[in-house]
Design a protein around this motif. Structure first.
Motif, short mmCIF file in Angstrom:
data_model
loop_
_atom_site.label_atom_id
_atom_site.label_comp_id
_atom_site.label_asym_id
_atom_site.label_seq_id
_atom_site.Cartn_x
_atom_site.Cartn_y
_atom_site.Cartn_z
N ALA A 152 -32.02 -34.38 28.34
CA ALA A 152 -30.29 -34.45 28.67
C ALA A 152 -30.38 -34.41 26.95
N GLN A 153 -28.74 -34.27 26.63
CA GLN A 153 -27.68 -33.82 25.83
C GLN A 153 -29.02 -33.37 24.57
N ALA A 154 -29.69 -32.04 24.96
CA ALA A 154 -30.26 -30.81 24.34
C ALA A 154 -29.03 -30.33 23.42
N GLY A 155 -29.59 -29.62 22.34
CA GLY A 155 -28.93 -28.64 21.85
C GLY A 155 -29.57 -27.63 22.85
N ALA A 185 -38.23 -20.32 16.06
CA ALA A 185 -37.41 -20.59 15.70
C ALA A 185 -36.51 -21.07 16.10
N LEU A 186 -35.75 -22.08 16.21
CA LEU A 186 -34.35 -22.33 16.96
C LEU A 186 -33.72 -20.97 15.70
N PRO A 187 -32.37 -20.30 16.58
CA PRO A 187 -31.40 -19.59 15.59
C PRO A 187 -30.87 -19.90 14.42
N THR A 188 -30.42 -19.34 13.69
CA THR A 188 -29.43 -19.75 12.96
C THR A 188 -28.10 -19.46 12.78
N ASN A 189 -28.09 -17.81 13.63
CA ASN A 189 -27.19 -17.84 13.88
C ASN A 189 -26.34 -17.21 15.18
N PHE A 190 -26.04 -17.84 15.99
CA PHE A 190 -25.72 -17.95 17.96
C PHE A 190 -24.44 -17.76 18.34
N ASP A 191 -24.06 -16.38 19.98
CA ASP A 191 -23.35 -16.09 19.90
C ASP A 191 -22.20 -17.96 20.27
N LYS A 192 -22.89 -19.08 21.40
CA LYS A 192 -22.34 -19.39 21.53
C LYS A 192 -22.87 -20.83 21.82
N GLN A 193 -22.51 -22.14 21.41
CA GLN A 193 -23.79 -23.21 21.61
C GLN A 193 -22.91 -24.36 21.82
N THR A 194 -23.89 -25.08 23.20
CA THR A 194 -23.34 -26.14 23.37
C THR A 194 -24.15 -27.46 23.88
N GLY A 195 -24.62 -28.52 24.73
CA GLY A 195 -25.04 -28.97 25.41
C GLY A 195 -25.77 -29.83 25.90
N SER A 196 -27.30 -29.92 26.78
CA SER A 196 -27.18 -30.35 27.62
C SER A 196 -26.71 -32.11 28.36
#
Length: 85
Positions: A7-10, A23-34
């Motif tokens: 829950a509430q994950a990036g 590693a998690l991306p530093t540039n991305f096309d879309k972002q949201t939270g669960s």
């Protein structure tokens, strides 16, 4: 994380197959939270290959966890049906 909904994950979406780094991306096309039960929805992704990355707190593991997966969205053919009386 290991079949646990977080829950509430990036959650991040990046076009392409990014298997070069954990590693998690530093540039991305879309972002949201669960949401509260760990579900996430992205709309209007065009057919292509995408890397989905996520990071959040695992109740089971008792720590922050992250993960990455590759998905392929295939073209979808749509048909419009007009109904008349």
């Amino acid at each position: 994380y290991s079949d646990e909904a977080i829950a509430q994950a990036g959650v991040y979406v990046k076009r392409g197959n990014d298997t070069t780094s954990i590693a998690l991306p530093t540039n991305f096309d879309k972002q949201t939270g669960s949401d509260a039960i760990g579900q996430v929805f992205f709309e209007n992704l065009q057919p292509d290959t995408y890397t989905i990355s996520a990071k959040g707190y695992s109740q089971r593991a008792g720590r922050l966890v992250s993960g990455k997966t590759i998905i392929q969205i295939e073209p979808k053919f749509c048909e419009t049906i007009v109904m008349t009386k």
